[in-house]
Design an enzyme around this catalytic site. Structure first.
Site, PDB file in Angstrom:
ATOM      1  N   PRO A 107       0.829  -1.212   0.000  1.00 33.79           N
ATOM      2  CA  PRO A 107       0.000   0.000   0.000  1.00 33.79           C
ATOM      3  C   PRO A 107       0.858   1.255   0.000  1.00 33.79           C
ATOM      4  O   PRO A 107       2.049   1.214   0.337  1.00 33.79           O
ATOM      5  CB  PRO A 107      -0.798  -0.127   1.315  1.00 33.79           C
ATOM      6  N   GLY A 158       6.763   2.383   2.796  1.00 35.41           N
ATOM      7  CA  GLY A 158       8.221   2.447   2.843  1.00 35.41           C
ATOM      8  C   GLY A 158       8.925   1.764   1.694  1.00 35.41           C
ATOM      9  O   GLY A 158      10.087   1.398   1.821  1.00 35.41           O
ATOM     10  N   LYS A 159       8.266   1.596   0.550  1.00 35.47           N
ATOM     11  CA  LYS A 159       8.905   0.921  -0.590  1.00 35.47           C
ATOM     12  C   LYS A 159      10.070   1.747  -1.128  1.00 35.47           C
ATOM     13  O   LYS A 159      11.178   1.236  -1.329  1.00 35.47           O
ATOM     14  CB  LYS A 159       7.861   0.678  -1.686  1.00 35.47           C
ATOM     15  N   HIS A 200     -27.443  10.180  17.787  1.00 34.89           N
ATOM     16  CA  HIS A 200     -26.805   9.307  16.787  1.00 34.89           C
ATOM     17  C   HIS A 200     -25.484   8.740  17.324  1.00 34.89           C
ATOM     18  O   HIS A 200     -25.250   7.518  17.283  1.00 34.89           O
ATOM     19  CB  HIS A 200     -26.556  10.122  15.506  1.00 34.89           C
ATOM     20  N   GLU A 201     -24.608   9.616  17.825  1.00 34.67           N
ATOM     21  CA  GLU A 201     -23.309   9.155  18.321  1.00 34.67           C
ATOM     22  C   GLU A 201     -23.457   8.316  19.583  1.00 34.67           C
ATOM     23  O   GLU A 201     -22.713   7.349  19.791  1.00 34.67           O
ATOM     24  CB  GLU A 201     -22.393  10.356  18.586  1.00 34.67           C
ATOM     25  N   HIS A 211     -24.247   4.755  18.559  1.00 36.22           N
ATOM     26  CA  HIS A 211     -23.049   3.984  18.216  1.00 36.22           C
ATOM     27  C   HIS A 211     -22.351   3.481  19.475  1.00 36.22           C
ATOM     28  O   HIS A 211     -21.970   2.310  19.570  1.00 36.22           O
ATOM     29  CB  HIS A 211     -22.068   4.865  17.426  1.00 36.22           C
TER      30      HIS A 211
END
Length: 644
Positions: A235, A239-240, A457-458, A461
């Site tokens: 991804p 670090g490539k 709403h929160e 969750h």
């Protein structure tokens, strides 16, 4: 000592713009001074005005050019009458005007004009006169100047097209030269494997490649062959490219670095020519390493372009690259490294053994590797003593090395903004919030009714996730708008290598807790659950079509790891199967939605109590949930992550 006594043969570089400017100024000065020594243009007069000046005896000298025009020089005595000759007695620099003061552009009949001048000389009204031939410099300059400017502009364009003086002197004929940047003993790279934290498996394989170049006989004596290429896959931000820099710093051999897009040019055949030139240079400096970053720009599968017809120039470049890689001799000691995050779109011929013999997967770091990465990036920071790097590593699961570097930099900026002497733990937490959720917008206008809806709403969750075993427990909830969201919640998910259906269903149920809380409290829903719906839809679709976790569809996957299905115009399943998939996805989501509603109805009082605290404080933490719900019975040693 002999090296110290060598003369410095470096010549100073001259800016081409300075040269062009000097030439233009020279031509302008020539045009200004070619007509005389004065800084004042002569004032034109007609024949009648000239006769009046001549009759008064104010003219000292007359010079006739080409029998057509005459320059008139006034006497010093006449110039003392500043009122009469105010316009000509001073030049542009406010100095006495040496002349010519007037110019008669049409003298008429030259014989009659000469007789007039002879008579004036005889009567001592004129000191002298001359008839001369005048060279017209202005016409020559007017012809040459545009040509010189066009040639200079053409040279400038040619330099720009070739990237300046590099790549063979900056000439148009060197456009097929490689643009690779060479790192050798003259351009030493200071990055080493010590600067690369984590990535132990990738470093082990990449270090072996360095050993191949440093001591090839160790491997060839046993009959083995040195690998010709290694492909770094992973991804973005893992670090490539950093690993490739470390190879350049450790190998102590010539290292050619360039991007895949450097092969592509507007001219046909340039890409293939640059590939040939690159490998020619590498073989001449053998042993050497070639590093091609973002190789998917040139190595995409042939015949699989998004546009119909394909890009012949790119494919020709790829064909040349394939030929050069396969044409290496076993003792050439040239290794090709390449990096990409789109290995699925690369051409199969490029991936075969004998070209890229090894694929090194550079994955996102785990909690131990994140700690090492933090220690590297924390070294240059002024931080408080005893900063817990284990805690920071646990707060950033899913973060790449580039993300962690960004967290450290953002934490330093936040500390400086708050006028702190050192960066502390809270600065890092704020930096994580800033990067994941966006900047807080405390001045955003939210009505009390909307604030209540966001809080419910929160809180929904938080409540559902607290009640489910496999859902990620909550760290913090806020209803302060951040980025594009009106509220945010931070969780502590477990980093799993495999995920089971009950774990995915619990996560989906917790995600639907926000909309379910709105339904339970207000008996109506809103558009605020868009991101939640998007998330659960992707999870449900993955369960049904990718992982084979649905009973009706069975142990079937429609996932194509090669990435070639994105170019297909047909689905890999029938219309009847598509209807079953749609029904099963909807059933999964609706089932978890109803499950969330049931949980919230059983804990409605606690839900409202949590929402009231959230409205009052705007931010609540794990301790607030424990005060309302009690200790979470499913808690274990989990690793944290942020989720919106």
């Amino acid at each position: 000592m002999a090296e110290d006594n060598k003369p410095n043969l470096k010549t100073p570089k001259v800016n081409p713009y300075v040269v062009y400017g000097v030439l233009i100024v020279i031509f302008i000065l020539i045009s200004v001074f070619s007509g005389g020594s004065s800084f004042q243009e002569p004032m034109p007069v007609n024949t009648s005005e000239f006769n009046q000046i001549l009759e008064k005896g104010d003219v000292e000298k007359v010079t006739v050019y080409n029998k057509t025009e005459a320059e008139v020089f006034l006497s010093k005595k006449a110039l003392l009458d500043t009122l009469k000759y105010k316009a000509v007695y001073k030049d542009y620099l406010n100095r006495p005007n040496k002349g010519p003061h007037y110019i008669l552009t049409n003298i008429g009949n030259d014989e009659l004009f000469q007789n007039k001048l002879e008579k004036a000389v005889a009567e001592k009204r004129l000191k002298s006169y001359n008839f001369l031939q005048k060279e017209d410099w202005s016409g020559l300059i007017g012809t040459l100047l545009p040509i010189v400017l066009i040639i200079g502009f053409w040279f400038l364009i040619m330099r720009r097209m070739n990237g300046g003086a590099g790549g063979g002197g900056g000439q148009i004929f060197s456009i097929g030269k490689s643009k690779a940047k060479l790192f050798d003993e003259k351009n030493e790279v200071k990055t080493t494997f010590k600067d690369v934290a984590g990535l132990e498996g990738a470093k082990e394989e990449i270090q072996e490649i360095v050993e191949f170049l440093k001591n090839p006989t160790k491997y060839t004596n046993l009959g083995g062959k040195i690998p010709k290429g290694a492909l770094l896959v992973g991804p973005p931000g893992t670090g490539k490219t950093l690993l490739a820099k470390a190879v350049a710093g450790e190998a102590k051999v010539p290292f050619f670095s360039l991007s895949g897009s450097d092969f592509v040019e507007m001219f046909v055949g340039v890409g293939a020519s640059r590939v040939r030139d690159l490998f020619k240079q590498a073989k001449e400096k053998s042993p050497a390493i070639i590093f091609i970053d973002e190789i998917d720009a040139v190595g995409r599968a042939r015949g699989k372009n998004n546009m119909s017809g394909g890009n012949d120039e790119r494919e020709n470049t790829l064909n040349q690259l394939l030929t050069e890689m396969d044409g290496f001799g076993t003792n050439s000691n040239v290794i090709v490294l390449a990096a990409t995050n789109r290995a699925d779109v690369l051409d199969k011929a490029l991936m075969r053994a004998g070209r890229f013999d090894r694929q090194i997967f550079v994955d996102l770091p785990d909690v131990r590797e994140r700690k090492e990465i933090f220690e590297v990036h924390l070294a240059p920071l002024k931080k408080v003593e005893g900063l817990d790097t284990d805690f920071l590593a646990k707060q950033t699961p899913g973060f790449s090395g580039a993300d962690i570097a960004n967290v450290c930099n953002e934490a330093a900026l936040i500390a400086a903004r708050n006028n702190k002497e050192a960066v502390d733990k809270q600065d890092f937490l704020d930096a994580v919030d800033r990067i994941v959720g966006g900047l807080e917008k405390k001045n955003k206008i939210v009505t009390p009714e909307e604030k209540k809806a966001i809080a419910i709403h929160e809180a929904g969750h938080a409540t559902v996730s607290w009640m489910l075993e496999h859902a990620a427990p909550l760290i913090k909830v806020t209803i302060v708008p951040r980025g594009q969201s009106l509220g945010a919640a931070w969780y502590l998910p477990e980093e799993r290598l495999i995920v089971r259906p009950d774990q995915m269903l619990d996560e989906m149920c917790a995600t639907m807790g926000g909309r379910a809380a709105e339904k339970v409290t207000f008996n109506r829903i809103s558009t605020g659950a868009l991101s939640d719906l998007e998330k659960v839809t992707k999870q449900a679709r993955a369960m049904v079509t990718v992982y084979g976790l649905n009973d009706k569809i069975g142990n079937v996957t429609y996932y194509d790891s090669s990435g070639q299905s994105e170019y297909s115009f047909s689905k890999p399943y029938s219309e009847d199967t598509a209807q079953v998939i749609d029904k099963e996805i909807s059933a999964l989501i609706e089932g978890q939605y109803q499950r969330a509603i049931t949980i919230l109805e059983e804990n409605k009082d606690k839900l409202n109590q949590l929402a009231d605290i959230l409205i009052e404080k705007e931010v609540i933490f794990k301790d607030d949930l424990e005060a309302i719900f009690g200790k979470r019975e499913f808690d274990s040693n989990l690793q944290p992550e942020t989720d919106l």
